[in-house]
Design an enzyme around this catalytic site. Sequence first.
Site, PDB file in Angstrom:
ATOM      1  N   ASP A  76      25.013 -33.941  -0.992  1.00  0.00           N
ATOM      2  CA  ASP A  76      23.493 -33.982  -0.457  1.00  0.00           C
ATOM      3  C   ASP A  76      23.251 -32.586  -0.210  1.00  0.00           C
ATOM      4  O   ASP A  76      21.958 -32.469   0.152  1.00  0.00           O
ATOM      5  CB  ASP A  76      23.371 -34.720   0.520  1.00  0.00           C
TER       6      ASP A  76
ATOM      7  N   HIS B 281      31.340 -36.722   9.361  1.00  0.00           N
ATOM      8  CA  HIS B 281      31.126 -38.205   9.609  1.00  0.00           C
ATOM      9  C   HIS B 281      31.511 -38.502  10.856  1.00  0.00           C
ATOM     10  O   HIS B 281      30.980 -39.119  11.739  1.00  0.00           O
ATOM     11  CB  HIS B 281      31.223 -38.773   8.648  1.00  0.00           C
TER      12      HIS B 281
ATOM     13  N   GLN C 123      31.379 -24.575  16.807  1.00  0.00           N
ATOM     14  CA  GLN C 123      30.246 -24.274  15.652  1.00  0.00           C
ATOM     15  C   GLN C 123      28.916 -24.648  16.447  1.00  0.00           C
ATOM     16  O   GLN C 123      28.309 -23.777  16.782  1.00  0.00           O
ATOM     17  CB  GLN C 123      30.095 -25.384  14.561  1.00  0.00           C
TER      18      GLN C 123
ATOM     19  N   GLU D 262      22.679 -29.348  13.470  1.00  0.00           N
ATOM     20  CA  GLU D 262      23.053 -28.368  14.685  1.00  0.00           C
ATOM     21  C   GLU D 262      22.279 -27.091  14.508  1.00  0.00           C
ATOM     22  O   GLU D 262      21.671 -26.725  15.518  1.00  0.00           O
ATOM     23  CB  GLU D 262      24.634 -28.187  14.584  1.00  0.00           C
TER      24      GLU D 262
ATOM     25  N   ASP E  96      29.327 -46.401   8.521  1.00  0.00           N
ATOM     26  CA  ASP E  96      28.833 -45.470   7.483  1.00  0.00           C
ATOM     27  C   ASP E  96      28.657 -46.261   6.332  1.00  0.00           C
ATOM     28  O   ASP E  96      29.091 -47.069   5.943  1.00  0.00           O
ATOM     29  CB  ASP E  96      29.971 -44.337   7.320  1.00  0.00           C
TER      30      ASP E  96
END
EC number: 2.4.1.203
Length: 459
Positions: free
Chosen positions: A376, A26, A337, A360, A125
């Site tokens: 999720d 987040h 990453q 990504e 958020d």
Amino acid sequence: MALNDKSIPHETKVVVLLIPFPAQGHLNQFLHLSRLIVAQNIPVHYVGTVTHIRQATLRYNNPTSNIHFHAFQVPPFVSPPPNPEDDFPSHLIPSFEASAHLREPVGKLLQSLSSQAKRVVVINDSLMASVAQDAANISNVENYTFHSFSAFNTSGDFWEEMGKPPVGDFHFPEFPSLEGCIAAQFKGFRTAQYEFRKFNNGDIYNTSRVIEGPYVELLELFNGGKKVWALGPFNPLAVEKKDSIGFRHPCMEWLDKQEPSSVIYISFGTTTALRDEQIQQIATGLEQSKQKFIWVLREADKGDIFAGSEAKRYELPKGFEERVEGMGLVVRDWAPQLEILSHSSTGGFMSHCGWNSCLESITMGVPIATWPMHSDQPRNAVLVTEVLKVGLVVKDWAQRNSLVSASVVENGVRRLMETKEGDEMRQRAVRLKNAIHRSMDEGGVSHMEMGSFIAHISK
């Protein structure tokens, strides 16, 4: 405490205040969003606890000098190590609850900003709505909810809450069970936050209509007349070879020496720990697959990553790293990453399917071997494998409590990296990547969506 805090000229038309949820996926999405808004010459203020502001900026590879960070003290919270027997990161809940105490300092900051700008736009958020609730009491403040989940996941949630009504000719695929997705002690926290979403002026998603168009349209249908914006993907589409201070991770030098699309990247995110026996099976499966790999093997984050003892060092089968030398790398620290996924030698990603990681990978044209763990992630895995068809299943959610054997790991890696099926997934992933990149160009659907949002908040 405020970092990079500068006074705002009285003639400033609009400023944006971002309130992220204190978990790495987040925090990172909000930093990417900050970069996009700052590029529109709109001042951005990013708030969090002292710990989480430090964490976010430490791990972000792009310049942040144009973002105004506000790091606030909250009551002390316990920061236990992750429990590998618990797939949901319940060890982080104390830090989530402590962050709810940001309401008071954020309210004071809002009062200050609202006196200096014609309009303040709060983007919080969805799991931090209580912190932003005082925005409703200030006349020149607007509040928008950012959902850090896929449109597929969230539209499915709303559809189920509504009793699964028919929606024309549209049909959802069969959803995986929600059992095991969320710990009981987190459900109360989430429900309390969702009570405040009725005060918002609209909803924002880190996705693109190119990726999830039908599900964004469903969200618009379900949203009671409030605006919905698909402003993603937030992450950069072009990645610098070095970070903002000129450092390049050693794993990138290794990738430079590999053949195109020959390496599978393995990472299961920052929140969940794997059991020791599962790590042994993954190691054996990777070795038996004979495929090139980069495996990020580090302990999951604690609520305060700077507190306490050193992180656990996972044990691998005896002699494993020596036997796979030249074939694979085990990375035990923070790995870049996005840079890894953007490298031409990377041809697959074994992932927990957090939405940040999915996006990504999709934007870099890399297919995914799915290994969902909580929240999720099981539904994201369905989106990747059944809807977009840019991935395959390694860990079946229906067998979520079972050990994934070395043979299953080996088979999944081989299918993705050396079969016609895997090549076809890579081709679909590249086509989707190219469509996403075109959508971000001037005149593209994602470019116009961002322009629509900026015009809306600047009016």
